[in-house]
Design an enzyme around this catalytic site. Structure first.
Site, PDB file in Angstrom:
ATOM      1  N   ASN A   1      -7.571  -3.141  -1.829  1.00 43.63           N
ATOM      2  CA  ASN A   1      -8.418  -4.092  -1.113  1.00 43.63           C
ATOM      3  C   ASN A   1      -8.645  -3.752   0.353  1.00 43.63           C
ATOM      4  O   ASN A   1      -9.697  -4.040   0.895  1.00 43.63           O
ATOM      5  CB  ASN A   1      -7.793  -5.491  -1.217  1.00 43.63           C
ATOM      6  CG  ASN A   1      -8.633  -6.554  -0.554  1.00 43.63           C
ATOM      7  OD1 ASN A   1      -9.752  -6.832  -0.994  1.00 43.63           O
ATOM      8  ND2 ASN A   1      -8.147  -7.116   0.536  1.00 43.63           N
ATOM      9  N   HIS A   2      -7.612  -3.155   0.984  1.00 37.92           N
ATOM     10  CA  HIS A   2      -7.699  -2.965   2.436  1.00 37.92           C
ATOM     11  C   HIS A   2      -6.927  -1.731   2.859  1.00 37.92           C
ATOM     12  O   HIS A   2      -6.097  -1.224   2.106  1.00 37.92           O
ATOM     13  CB  HIS A   2      -7.143  -4.193   3.159  1.00 37.92           C
ATOM     14  CG  HIS A   2      -5.825  -4.673   2.596  1.00 37.92           C
ATOM     15  ND1 HIS A   2      -5.744  -5.648   1.632  1.00 37.92           N
ATOM     16  CD2 HIS A   2      -4.544  -4.296   2.819  1.00 37.92           C
ATOM     17  CE1 HIS A   2      -4.478  -5.855   1.308  1.00 37.92           C
ATOM     18  NE2 HIS A   2      -3.727  -5.041   2.004  1.00 37.92           N
TER      19      HIS A   2
ATOM     20  N   GLU B   1      -1.763  -7.867  -9.632  1.00 39.27           N
ATOM     21  CA  GLU B   1      -1.293  -8.934  -8.758  1.00 39.27           C
ATOM     22  C   GLU B   1      -2.465  -9.854  -8.440  1.00 39.27           C
ATOM     23  O   GLU B   1      -3.274  -9.567  -7.568  1.00 39.27           O
ATOM     24  CB  GLU B   1      -0.717  -8.408  -7.435  1.00 39.27           C
ATOM     25  CG  GLU B   1      -0.017  -9.542  -6.697  1.00 39.27           C
ATOM     26  CD  GLU B   1      -0.177  -9.578  -5.170  1.00 39.27           C
ATOM     27  OE1 GLU B   1       0.544 -10.356  -4.538  1.00 39.27           O
ATOM     28  OE2 GLU B   1      -1.031  -8.866  -4.625  1.00 39.27           O
TER      29      GLU B   1
ATOM     30  N   ASP C   1      -2.298  -4.208  -5.981  1.00 44.85           N
ATOM     31  CA  ASP C   1      -2.114  -5.274  -4.997  1.00 44.85           C
ATOM     32  C   ASP C   1      -3.413  -6.057  -4.776  1.00 44.85           C
ATOM     33  O   ASP C   1      -4.488  -5.458  -4.683  1.00 44.85           O
ATOM     34  CB  ASP C   1      -1.697  -4.590  -3.682  1.00 44.85           C
ATOM     35  CG  ASP C   1      -1.415  -5.545  -2.555  1.00 44.85           C
ATOM     36  OD1 ASP C   1      -0.419  -6.273  -2.648  1.00 44.85           O
ATOM     37  OD2 ASP C   1      -2.181  -5.561  -1.568  1.00 44.85           O
TER      38      ASP C   1
ATOM     39  N   GLN D   1      -5.399  -5.324   8.822  1.00 45.67           N
ATOM     40  CA  GLN D   1      -5.692  -4.816   7.479  1.00 45.67           C
ATOM     41  C   GLN D   1      -7.156  -5.070   7.103  1.00 45.67           C
ATOM     42  O   GLN D   1      -7.457  -5.958   6.292  1.00 45.67           O
ATOM     43  CB  GLN D   1      -4.784  -5.511   6.453  1.00 45.67           C
ATOM     44  CG  GLN D   1      -3.325  -5.110   6.565  1.00 45.67           C
ATOM     45  CD  GLN D   1      -2.422  -6.053   5.803  1.00 45.67           C
ATOM     46  OE1 GLN D   1      -2.423  -7.260   6.062  1.00 45.67           O
ATOM     47  NE2 GLN D   1      -1.649  -5.542   4.873  1.00 45.67           N
TER      48      GLN D   1
HETATM   49  C1  GLC Z   1       0.389  -8.659  -1.560  1.00 42.57           C
HETATM   50  C2  GLC Z   1       1.790  -8.190  -1.233  1.00 42.57           C
HETATM   51  C3  GLC Z   1       2.161  -8.647   0.159  1.00 42.57           C
HETATM   52  C4  GLC Z   1       1.156  -8.119   1.149  1.00 42.57           C
HETATM   53  C5  GLC Z   1      -0.276  -8.496   0.734  1.00 42.57           C
HETATM   54  C6  GLC Z   1      -1.304  -7.752   1.542  1.00 42.57           C
HETATM   55  O1  GLC Z   1       0.301 -10.041  -1.653  1.00 42.57           O
HETATM   56  O2  GLC Z   1       2.690  -8.661  -2.188  1.00 42.57           O
HETATM   57  O3  GLC Z   1       3.457  -8.221   0.503  1.00 42.57           O
HETATM   58  O4  GLC Z   1       1.434  -8.633   2.426  1.00 42.57           O
HETATM   59  O5  GLC Z   1      -0.526  -8.180  -0.610  1.00 42.57           O
HETATM   60  O6  GLC Z   1      -1.352  -6.410   1.166  1.00 42.57           O
END
Ligand code: GLC
Length: 543
Positions: free
Chosen positions: A103-104, A243, A201, A169
């Site tokens: 994502n980033h 996730e 993630d 990020q």
């Molecule tokens: C997910 C990870 C977390 C992180 C976030 C941003 O939720 O589990 O630790 O800060 O992504 O990447």
């Protein structure tokens, strides 16, 4: 290693490399250190390691802010060290997956540096820019304790950039075809290295669309399906774990028709395990599992009690969240964003019976279990440390200097060993617990072995059993001709349960731990007296 559905009945272990074992005495755990501890993980019964991000990063978000997708963070070691770790893991029949952050990137990533300094740069469109900070107003803020907006003004760029997490990020722009290709290259690179898959993630947020909350969009699913096709075509058998901190109906599409993710975290069941223990009632577990749709046979939920983040309370009502905070985070500094920054053992009053019961639910509810490093010995947390660092302290190997984690002077450790009683290394460490047959570690090791020996727990259907006691979470797991009856007494009081048993199958129920047998009465009733917090895993038929 051949079974393509190995993850259906695997035990996962989430490991924070920095915290695990320091092989070169610089105060930071590293890949060589982790490799030295594989025998330990094998003895526990772990099938697959999940490594938190291991890539070069300014560490504003502990590595989830990646500055280079093709290398390893210096303090963790080298690509050669990773290869060595993979070989050593595979030699023990263990698999290894790593975090894939799609994502980033970090704002230090050369793509972002190029993008911000020149509008004409080919990297400009790798990120999401805007002249106003008013776009996508329906998208919620995730890190509410630190971020006021999902937009941040960048003076170099002369525009705002979009970010769903920390301002450090910036989100990648998946509408740019080159970004989509780059990420396939990243995936290829690590799979060529030999890893067995990824924990992907923050996948709900890949695309942005006006008039939506910018989560779970069809475009996001289309890209993830493309990613899966790419992996299946070139690396069959490698897995993707999703996730998506969402309700089960919204996670369901991430499994597709078995053509998107093989695995997905079941986030909302987790806080309900804690609710059930505190209320001494199964009602919240019943509620969420009734709202969990079936998933394709080739897919699997991933369930967990704790992880490296705060215990998230995003998937509960406002009222439930306040209740959970009152019950489990009475002090303000135990709270973070919409969650609780504590570990399993302190949350459960360091009560062995409750910790084991929670693990009984973990190993027997539908899904594959993920254990967070240190929870197998009941490590504590340090709420004096900021952000989520309090649940990321060094692994406690023994009662010696630095808990056996590192030979560096204590002041050089990346973070102090947690010495807060009763969780300091004198009281909680691996060496003592491995010696003691009655320790939490040895109990969990037995539970893991039994979970793996009984395929029905990984593969079986799930159905509630009427126990006539709200305090006893009782359920059937059934797979082909195998059946198990699981009973968890959530109460601090003894309970007697009566279950009606269908007459058409074996009439003996064997406790897989003790070998004791129960028999239903003539009128097919099974009566069992349960001790406070006791759990029983009963196999139908001889043990
Ligand atoms: C997910 C990870 C977390 C992180 C976030 C941003 O939720 O589990 O630790 O800060 O992504 O990447």
């Amino acid at each position: 290693m051949k079974d393509p559905l190995w993850y259906k009945n695997a035990i996962f272990y989430e490991v924070y490399v920095r915290a695990f074992f320091d092989s070169n005495g610089d105060g930071h755990g590293d890949l060589r250190g982790l490799a030295q501890k594989l025998d330990y993980l094998q003895a526990l019964g772990i099938d697959c390691l999940w490594l938190l991000p291991i890539y070069p990063s300014p560490l504003k978000d502990d590595g989830y802010d990646i500055a280079d997708y093709y290398s390893v963070l210096e303090t963790y070691g080298s690509l050669e060290d990773l290869k060595f770790l993979i070989e050593e893991a595979h030699a023990r029949d263990m698999r290894l997956i790593t975090d894939l952050v799609l994502n980033h990137t970090s704002d230090q990533h050369p793509w972002f540096q190029a993008a911000r300094s020149d509008r004409a740069s080919p990297y400009r469109d790798y990120y999401v820019w805007s002249d106003t900070d008013q776009k996508y107003q329906e998208a919620r803020i995730i890190f509410i304790d630190t971020e006021k907006s999902n937009w941040t003004w960048d003076a170099h760029a002369g525009q705002f950039y979009w970010h769903r997490f920390y301002a450090s990020q910036p989100d990648l722009n998946f509408d740019t075809p080159a970004v989509q290709e780059e990420m396939l290259n990243v995936v290829r690179f690590w799979l060529d290295m030999g890893i067995d898959g990824f924990r992907a993630d923050a996948v709900p947020y890949l695309f942005e669309r006006t008039g939506t909350n910018c989560e779970n969009l069809p475009e996001t699913h289309a890209y993830l399906k493309r990613l899966r096709q790419f992996i299946d075509a070139h690396y069959p058998g490698r897995i993707l774990l999703c996730e998506a901190n969402q309700w089960p109906v919204d996670v369901r599409p991430y499994f597709g028709d078995g053509d998107e993710f093989q695995m997905g975290f079941h986030f909302p069941v987790m806080p309900r395990i804690y609710m059930a223990l505190k209320k001494e009632s199964k009602e919240d577990l019943v509620w969420i599992l009734d709202r969990t749709p079936p998933i394709p046979d080739s897919c699997q939920w991933a369930i967990f009690l704790r992880n490296h983040d705060e215990l998230t309370l995003e998937m509960v009502t406002e009222e439930e969240r306040q209740w959970m905070w009152r019950q489990y985070a009475p002090q303000d500094r135990m709270r973070l964003n919409l969650g609780i920054r504590r570990r399993l053992a302190p949350l459960l009053d360091n009560d062995r019976r409750k910790i084991e019961l929670a693990n009984s639910l973990l190993f027997t509810l539908p899904g594959s279990a993920i254990i967070y490093y240190g929870d197998e010995i009941g490590m504590g947390d340090n709420i004096e440390l900021p952000d989520r660092n309090g649940v990321r302290t060094p692994m406690q190997w023994d009662s010696g200097a630095n808990a056996g984690f590192s030979s560096a002077p204590p002041q050089r450790l990346y973070t102090p060993v947690n010495s807060i009683a009763p969780f300091g290394p004198q009281q909680v460490n691996v060496a003592d617990q491995r010696h003691d047959p009655g320790s939490l570690w040895n109990t969990l090791r037995r539970m893991i072995a039994l979970r793996k020996a009984n395929l029905v727990l990984g593969w079986g259907d799930f159905a509630w059993a009427e126990s006539h006691s709200p305090a006893v979470a009782a359920y059937w797991r059934t797979y082909q001709r195998e059946q198990m009856l699981i009973l968890n007494n959530l109460s601090h009081q003894a309970q007697s349960v009566t279950l009606n048993i269908a007459a058409d199958a074996a009439r003996v129920f064997t406790d897989v731990f003790s070998g004791d047998a129960w028999h239903p009465s003539e009128d097919n009733e099974l009566q069992i007296a349960m001790q406070p917090y006791q759990f029983l895993w009963l196999k139908r038929g001889e043990g």
